[in-house]
Structures are given as C-alpha cells and as structure tokens.
Design an enzyme around this catalytic site. Sequence first.
Site, PDB file in Angstrom:
ATOM      1  N   ALA A 159      45.252  40.085  34.284  1.00  0.00           N
ATOM      2  CA  ALA A 159      44.183  40.758  35.030  1.00  0.00           C
ATOM      3  C   ALA A 159      42.829  40.574  34.365  1.00  0.00           C
ATOM      4  O   ALA A 159      42.720  40.463  33.146  1.00  0.00           O
ATOM      5  CB  ALA A 159      44.489  42.249  35.125  1.00  0.00           C
ATOM      6  N   CYS A 160      41.787  40.540  35.211  1.00  0.00           N
ATOM      7  CA  CYS A 160      40.407  40.613  34.725  1.00  0.00           C
ATOM      8  C   CYS A 160      39.584  41.277  35.816  1.00  0.00           C
ATOM      9  O   CYS A 160      40.142  41.805  36.780  1.00  0.00           O
ATOM     10  CB  CYS A 160      39.867  39.239  34.361  1.00  0.00           C
ATOM     11  N   GLY A 161      38.278  41.240  35.693  1.00  0.00           N
ATOM     12  CA  GLY A 161      37.450  41.985  36.628  1.00  0.00           C
ATOM     13  C   GLY A 161      37.522  41.494  38.064  1.00  0.00           C
ATOM     14  O   GLY A 161      37.802  42.246  38.989  1.00  0.00           O
ATOM     15  N   SER A 193      40.499  35.565  34.115  1.00  0.00           N
ATOM     16  CA  SER A 193      41.960  35.546  34.186  1.00  0.00           C
ATOM     17  C   SER A 193      42.480  34.142  34.464  1.00  0.00           C
ATOM     18  O   SER A 193      43.621  33.823  34.135  1.00  0.00           O
ATOM     19  CB  SER A 193      42.477  36.548  35.222  1.00  0.00           C
ATOM     20  N   ALA A 208      41.646  43.659  38.025  1.00  0.00           N
ATOM     21  CA  ALA A 208      42.098  44.879  37.353  1.00  0.00           C
ATOM     22  C   ALA A 208      42.435  45.964  38.384  1.00  0.00           C
ATOM     23  O   ALA A 208      43.422  46.683  38.246  1.00  0.00           O
ATOM     24  CB  ALA A 208      41.022  45.373  36.393  1.00  0.00           C
TER      25      ALA A 208
END
Lengths: 158, 95
Positions: free
Chosen positions: B10-12, B18, B43
């Site tokens: 996950a990332c923003g 990601s 996320a």
Amino acid sequence: MEALEKLLVKSAIVLNYPAEDAKDVVTELGRHLFEAGYVRDSFVQAALEREKTLPTGLPLLGGINAAIPHTDVEHVLKPGVAFATLPQPVTFQNMVLPEEEVPVRIVFLLALDEPKAQVGMLQEIAGVLQNPELIEDLVNANDCEDVIDIIRNRGLGQ
Amino acid sequence: MVKKKTILVACGTAVATSTVVAKAIEEALEARGLYVNIRQCKAAEVPSLVADADLIVTTTPVSVDKDIPVIQTLAFLTGMGREEIIEQIVGYLQS
C-alpha cells in the site's frame, strides 16, 4: 537511466530555486508541467491536497533529503517528471511518519498516467534516491544539461 | 502444494510508491526462490482488501483490524534498512 531521462521534462528542470516552502516548489514545478502540456490545470491543487494527507518527504542516507509529490492519474495528460533543486531546504512531512518533518533539497514532481507502464522510471528514481553521491551531484548541478548528464552517465552500473 | 501467500503493498495513491515497492519485493523474493501474490493498493483501500492478505507492506500509515503483520517502511525507496526488511518479510512468509 533511460526511462527517467526520457520522461524528464527539460522545461520543468528548475535548479537552485529559492523556494519559500513546499507549496511554492510544487506550484512552480507543476506550472512548468502544465505549460508543457503534461498535466491538467487541476494537477497542482490535487498534488498539494494529497501532500497534506499523504505526504511524500523521504529522509535519505546522505542527509540531503528528497520529496516525490504526485497525485491521481486523472489530473495527468501524459507522463512526465519535473525536477528541482533548492539552495535552502523546505519542509515536507515524512511519507511513513507524517508527523515528522523532513528538510528537502531535491524534488521530483511526478506526472504518472499508468503506473505499470512507468515502473522502469520509478525504479530509476528510487535508484537515484538510494545513491548519496548522485544526490550530491544533482544538488550541485548548475544547468539542465548537467542534470541530464548525471542521470544518463552516472546512474548506471552503481 | 503450499498455497501462495499474498502481500498487500500500500501507498497513498497506488501510482508511484507502491509500484516501486511491489516490484522490489517481487524481485527480492524471486531471487530467494519465493513466489507470492503481490497486490498493490491505496492505503484507503487496505480495510477492504485485508481479508485476503497474509502480510501488509506500506509506505504510509494504514489502519488494519485484522491480526496480520504490517511492515511500515521506506526501505524500498531509500535503500536504508532494505536487507533487514527483506529478511523480515521472508520470516513472515515462512512462519
């Protein structure tokens, strides 16, 4: 670093930019990407909004830190990367610990429209971030050609 | 045959960070002969995808209400602590 070299927008390389703050440098780089036809006029605002909740500051090994602001694909017309170096650091928040401040002197503003297609370029940026010598060379670059040279010649084989 | 484990990365925005992290994990694990499913997400999407995951690797804070390991790290972007994080991931996959 062919992929990164290809996507770097020459008119959006801004060196020794006397930024007041993070918003200032994102706005300046975004303006260049917009004028060059890479992003929609909504891009800068979207990138700034995203930075508030999902910051992109990255503390790096050599102590010269970077940020990689970016936002959702709908604000992008075609993929490109804008780049700035700052003589005085500005504060971004840490991506993994948003409450922590990161003084940043290198900014890659990313306009991405299809992440899977741009994975090569993204890996190359990670490669730059992981190399303190390269970061130092970039911070000391005096013109756009220096930046291209550093990325072209010294990025490989390290 | 052992079921492949699933790592949620996950990332923003699920566009930049990601992508790098997912690729780096995939390559590091394959180099050790480990094959996993890697799923990339924002996320904010973690709560709806966590049910199928065995491990979460994230570059931004996430909220997880399932009892699975969460590794919050910038190692795949900045290189710092990378080997330790790979060992940690391998450890979780083999446990």
